[in-house]
Design an enzyme around this catalytic site. Structure first.
Site, PDB file in Angstrom:
ATOM      1  N   SER A  27       0.849  -1.184   0.000  1.00 19.88           N
ATOM      2  CA  SER A  27       0.000   0.000   0.000  1.00 19.88           C
ATOM      3  C   SER A  27       0.889   1.241   0.000  1.00 19.88           C
ATOM      4  CB  SER A  27      -0.972  -0.049   1.187  1.00 19.88           C
ATOM      5  OG  SER A  27      -2.058   0.827   0.972  1.00 19.88           O
ATOM      6  N   ASP A 152      -5.488  -3.315  -3.473  1.00 21.34           N
ATOM      7  CA  ASP A 152      -4.573  -3.057  -2.358  1.00 21.34           C
ATOM      8  C   ASP A 152      -3.991  -4.337  -1.755  1.00 21.34           C
ATOM      9  OD1 ASP A 152      -3.394  -2.114   0.061  1.00 21.34           O
ATOM     10  OD2 ASP A 152      -4.792  -0.435   0.084  1.00 21.34           O
TER      11      ASP A 152
END
Length: 279
Positions: A27, A152
């Site tokens: 991320s 993600d």
């Protein structure tokens, strides 16, 4: 945007000339990892502070157009090109011998992937993987790489902390940079009906969202135990002053300064943990 704080650790390590042989990021941590690999302290700071004021950074208008609340294509695929707002030092990155892993989540299969140097041949290969790793579900559009759709990497089995990737590469001692205070416990994800409906074509994403807090908390607990055993050093914010969607540059800059100051204070202990000579 909590990486405004942890980007201070990137700057502190680079200032001290500490260049580790392996780095992992998921991320926003993937952006921190890329900046660390390019040894660009100024970009590490600007990525999560000044850059938020860029008029192309993204807002509700880009979200409505399907480009994401954070304008991901611009942030990751355009701004880092030569001569652009956040130019990435590709030559320094390419000359850096360190291994790395950037984590993404396959939206179709539900599998975690950890990309490394063998997957990256040019700046586009790198940045689209950083983008995929950072693609927050709902708020940003999924990313297609080699025909596969990714979101993600924090949805993976380690909950967004690449401890599993480091172990898979043979490491048993870890410097972990975290974005939440020491006592933080992630609460269960609400909105199950919404996520299952929104991701009806990608049920693995909805399932991972429902399990994320459990996975994240488990990895945090494991890191604390490794710390107790002397096998991990945890850089944990003394205070996290901003939320994930913060756009106020003043607040982001203050967050970065706080992270940098804390990292500088902890550098002697970090050097000792890493077996490096004191400065």
């Amino acid at each position: 945007m909590r990486a405004s704080h942890t980007s201070g650790m990137v700057v502190a390590l680079l200032e001290a000339g500490i260049h580790l042989d392996w780095v992992g990021g998921i991320s926003a941590g993937a952006s921190n990892a890329a900046n660390y690999l390019s040894r660009d302290a100024d970009r590490a700071r600007r990525s999560f502070t000044d850059f938020a004021a860029d008029p192309k950074f993204g807002d509700v208008r880009t979200f409505v157009r399907g480009e994401g609340l954070f304008n991901a294509r611009y942030i990751y695929q355009e701004a880092g090109l030569p001569g652009q707002a956040l130019a990435f030092d590709w030559d320094t990155y390419a000359a850096n011998p360190a291994a790395f892993r950037i984590g993404g989540f396959n939206a179709t299969t539900g599998e975690q992937v950890h990309w490394g140097r063998d997957d990256v041949h040019d700046i586009h290969d790198l940045m689209i993987r950083v983008q995929a790793s950072s693609t927050m579900p709902v708020l940003m559009p999924p990313v297609t790489i080699d025909g596969q759709i990714y979101v993600d990497g924090a949805l993976g089995p380690a909950g967004g902390i690449p401890l599993d990737a480091a172990r898979a590469d043979g490491y048993g001692k870890f410097l972990a940079v975290l974005t939440r205070e020491r006592g933080y416990v992630k609460p269960p994800q609400g909105g199950e009906w919404f996520f299952r409906r929104h991701f009806r074509k990608f049920p693995a994403v909805a399932e991972a969202l429902m399990r994320r807090s459990q996975r994240y908390n488990a990895t945090r607990e494991e890191l604390v135990e490794l710390e107790r055993q002397g096998l991990a050093y945890l850089f944990v914010p003394e205070q996290m002053p901003v939320g994930n969607g913060e756009r106020n540059v003043g607040k982001l800059a203050a967050s970065h300064r706080a992270g940098l100051a804390q990292a500088r204070r902890e550098l002697p202990a970090i050097r000792e943990f890493l077996g490096l000579a004191p400065q």
